[in-house]
Design a protein around this motif. Structure first.
Motif, PDB file in Angstrom:
ATOM      1  N   LEU A   1      88.320  69.950  41.466  1.00 40.34           N
ATOM      2  CA  LEU A   1      89.342  69.815  40.532  1.00 40.34           C
ATOM      3  C   LEU A   1      88.770  70.910  39.275  1.00 40.34           C
ATOM      4  O   LEU A   1      88.064  70.731  38.578  1.00 40.34           O
ATOM      5  CB  LEU A   1      89.139  68.435  39.946  1.00 40.34           C
ATOM      6  N   GLY A   2      89.744  72.018  39.424  1.00 37.62           N
ATOM      7  CA  GLY A   2      89.591  73.011  38.418  1.00 37.62           C
ATOM      8  C   GLY A   2      88.643  74.141  38.596  1.00 37.62           C
ATOM      9  O   GLY A   2      87.919  74.045  39.842  1.00 37.62           O
ATOM     10  N   ARG A   3      88.743  75.328  37.899  1.00 38.28           N
ATOM     11  CA  ARG A   3      87.900  76.377  38.421  1.00 38.28           C
ATOM     12  C   ARG A   3      86.481  76.479  38.336  1.00 38.28           C
ATOM     13  O   ARG A   3      85.660  77.087  39.286  1.00 38.28           O
ATOM     14  CB  ARG A   3      88.453  77.631  37.751  1.00 38.28           C
ATOM     15  N   PHE A   4      85.888  75.687  37.449  1.00 37.21           N
ATOM     16  CA  PHE A   4      84.418  75.482  37.254  1.00 37.21           C
ATOM     17  C   PHE A   4      83.827  75.104  38.589  1.00 37.21           C
ATOM     18  O   PHE A   4      82.923  75.605  39.122  1.00 37.21           O
ATOM     19  CB  PHE A   4      83.946  74.828  36.337  1.00 37.21           C
ATOM     20  N   SER A   5      84.383  73.725  38.784  1.00 38.01           N
ATOM     21  CA  SER A   5      83.588  73.217  40.049  1.00 38.01           C
ATOM     22  C   SER A   5      84.136  74.075  41.347  1.00 38.01           C
ATOM     23  O   SER A   5      83.306  73.960  42.409  1.00 38.01           O
ATOM     24  CB  SER A   5      84.178  71.715  40.217  1.00 38.01           C
ATOM     25  N   MET A   6      85.206  74.568  41.513  1.00 37.74           N
ATOM     26  CA  MET A   6      85.623  75.481  42.625  1.00 37.74           C
ATOM     27  C   MET A   6      84.596  76.607  42.942  1.00 37.74           C
ATOM     28  O   MET A   6      83.787  76.916  43.797  1.00 37.74           O
ATOM     29  CB  MET A   6      87.004  76.071  42.429  1.00 37.74           C
ATOM     30  N   GLU A   7      84.225  77.268  41.566  1.00 39.12           N
ATOM     31  CA  GLU A   7      83.345  78.288  41.672  1.00 39.12           C
ATOM     32  C   GLU A   7      82.135  77.714  42.082  1.00 39.12           C
ATOM     33  O   GLU A   7      81.346  78.342  42.731  1.00 39.12           O
ATOM     34  CB  GLU A   7      83.552  79.244  40.606  1.00 39.12           C
TER      35      GLU A   7
ATOM     36  N   LEU B   1      91.296  72.509  44.038  1.00 38.24           N
ATOM     37  CA  LEU B   1      92.862  71.876  43.589  1.00 38.24           C
ATOM     38  C   LEU B   1      92.748  72.249  42.142  1.00 38.24           C
ATOM     39  O   LEU B   1      91.507  72.152  41.405  1.00 38.24           O
ATOM     40  CB  LEU B   1      92.718  70.300  43.774  1.00 38.24           C
ATOM     41  N   TYR B   2      93.600  72.460  41.220  1.00 34.89           N
ATOM     42  CA  TYR B   2      93.866  72.534  40.145  1.00 34.89           C
ATOM     43  C   TYR B   2      93.316  71.440  39.357  1.00 34.89           C
ATOM     44  O   TYR B   2      93.437  70.179  39.836  1.00 34.89           O
ATOM     45  CB  TYR B   2      95.270  72.725  39.745  1.00 34.89           C
ATOM     46  N   HIS B   3      92.876  71.505  38.176  1.00 30.35           N
ATOM     47  CA  HIS B   3      92.412  70.208  37.283  1.00 30.35           C
ATOM     48  C   HIS B   3      93.567  69.430  37.084  1.00 30.35           C
ATOM     49  O   HIS B   3      94.627  69.985  36.670  1.00 30.35           O
ATOM     50  CB  HIS B   3      91.726  70.654  35.983  1.00 30.35           C
TER      51      HIS B   3
ATOM     52  N   ARG C   1      90.144  83.467  42.914  1.00 28.50           N
ATOM     53  CA  ARG C   1      90.881  82.885  41.754  1.00 28.50           C
ATOM     54  C   ARG C   1      91.386  81.628  42.289  1.00 28.50           C
ATOM     55  O   ARG C   1      92.007  81.394  43.520  1.00 28.50           O
ATOM     56  CB  ARG C   1      91.853  83.805  41.274  1.00 28.50           C
ATOM     57  N   ILE C   2      91.585  80.535  41.476  1.00 30.75           N
ATOM     58  CA  ILE C   2      91.776  79.417  41.924  1.00 30.75           C
ATOM     59  C   ILE C   2      93.408  79.448  42.213  1.00 30.75           C
ATOM     60  O   ILE C   2      93.876  78.535  43.036  1.00 30.75           O
ATOM     61  CB  ILE C   2      91.666  78.165  40.831  1.00 30.75           C
ATOM     62  N   SER C   3      94.126  80.449  41.380  1.00 36.17           N
ATOM     63  CA  SER C   3      95.621  80.487  41.637  1.00 36.17           C
ATOM     64  C   SER C   3      95.870  81.050  43.184  1.00 36.17           C
ATOM     65  O   SER C   3      96.981  80.847  43.621  1.00 36.17           O
ATOM     66  CB  SER C   3      96.036  81.568  40.583  1.00 36.17           C
ATOM     67  N   GLN C   4      94.868  81.495  43.797  1.00 36.20           N
ATOM     68  CA  GLN C   4      95.050  82.107  45.073  1.00 36.20           C
ATOM     69  C   GLN C   4      94.430  80.903  46.047  1.00 36.20           C
ATOM     70  O   GLN C   4      95.189  80.922  47.185  1.00 36.20           O
ATOM     71  CB  GLN C   4      94.050  83.395  45.616  1.00 36.20           C
ATOM     72  N   LEU C   5      93.405  80.190  45.570  1.00 39.08           N
ATOM     73  CA  LEU C   5      92.773  79.539  46.517  1.00 39.08           C
ATOM     74  C   LEU C   5      93.276  77.905  46.709  1.00 39.08           C
ATOM     75  O   LEU C   5      92.810  77.094  47.523  1.00 39.08           O
ATOM     76  CB  LEU C   5      91.229  79.385  46.523  1.00 39.08           C
TER      77      LEU C   5
END
Ligand code: URA
Length: 202
Positions: free
Chosen positions: A129-135, A172-174, A149-153
């Motif tokens: 949930l969000g870019r920090f945990s994605m990365e 996923l987005y936050h 980028r989260i906007s792509q993934l």
């Protein structure tokens, strides 16, 4: 009698309660906050991983129990999944002051606890949930591509090797993004549909 997993998670909780070396420990104590370890099914197929607790979470010790949590509950309901079926946690287990983004030093300090939670619960799906945990999760499992980028993934399924076999990362987005932006909410609803392929035996 508590299960092995419950016992191992209890050990993590005890360690976090006593994590005096954390830069967030004094802030926790001064505000009578709790560390937020995680909540849910210790045999969950889906683990949701957020960033760090907010005020409501730190006051109660429960993840995603404020405004973002209500969005998460609605998204889960939209795919027919009761929240107690999943496990919900964060990378950083203590609230950063003023809801600022978690620092790299904080992520580095708390990440090993998340890694142990993953190994104990062994979810098939790591829904970030969000870019920090994605990365963090993509890097940790060697699936991070520079510039990702989260906007792509968001809403994609990325297969990773884990200690217990393979797992699917679904960025996923936050949920907080949906609070003030109706189109982000639609995107999150669509992305949650991706999770339905992993719902077995229902
Ligand atoms: N935001 C998060 O990332 N985690 C929580 O537990 C609550 C809000």
């Amino acid at each position: 009698m508590s299960s092995d997993r419950t016992e191992q998670l209890r050990v993590i909780k005890d360690e976090l309660l006593n994590l005096t070396e954390s830069p967030l420990y004094d802030y926790r104590q001064r505000n009578n906050y709790f560390p937020v370890i995680g909540q849910g099914n210790h045999y969950a197929e889906i683990m949701f991983i957020g960033e760090a607790p907010g005020k409501n979470e730190a006051e109660t010790g429960r993840p995603f129990c404020g405004a973002s949590g209500r969005v998460l509950d609605q998204l889960l309901a939209s795919i027919g999944v009761p929240r107690p079926d999943v496990y919900v946690t964060n990378i950083v287990k203590d609230r950063p002051p003023n809801n600022r983004d978690p620092l790299k030093t904080e992520i580095d300090l708390y990440a090993p606890f998340l890694e142990r939670q993953i190994d104990i619960i062994q979810p098939r799906v790591l829904a970030t949930l969000g870019r920090f945990s994605m990365e963090f999760i993509l890097r940790h499992f060697g699936a991070y591509r520079s510039g990702a980028r989260i906007s792509q993934l968001h809403g994609t399924v990325i297969s990773v090797r884990v200690s217990y076999g393979t797992a699917s990362v679904v960025p996923l987005y936050h949920p907080a993004a949906a609070l003030y932006n109706a189109s982000q909410r639609g995107t999150l609803e669509d992305d949650f549909q991706v999770l339905t392929q992993f719902l077995s035996g229902r």
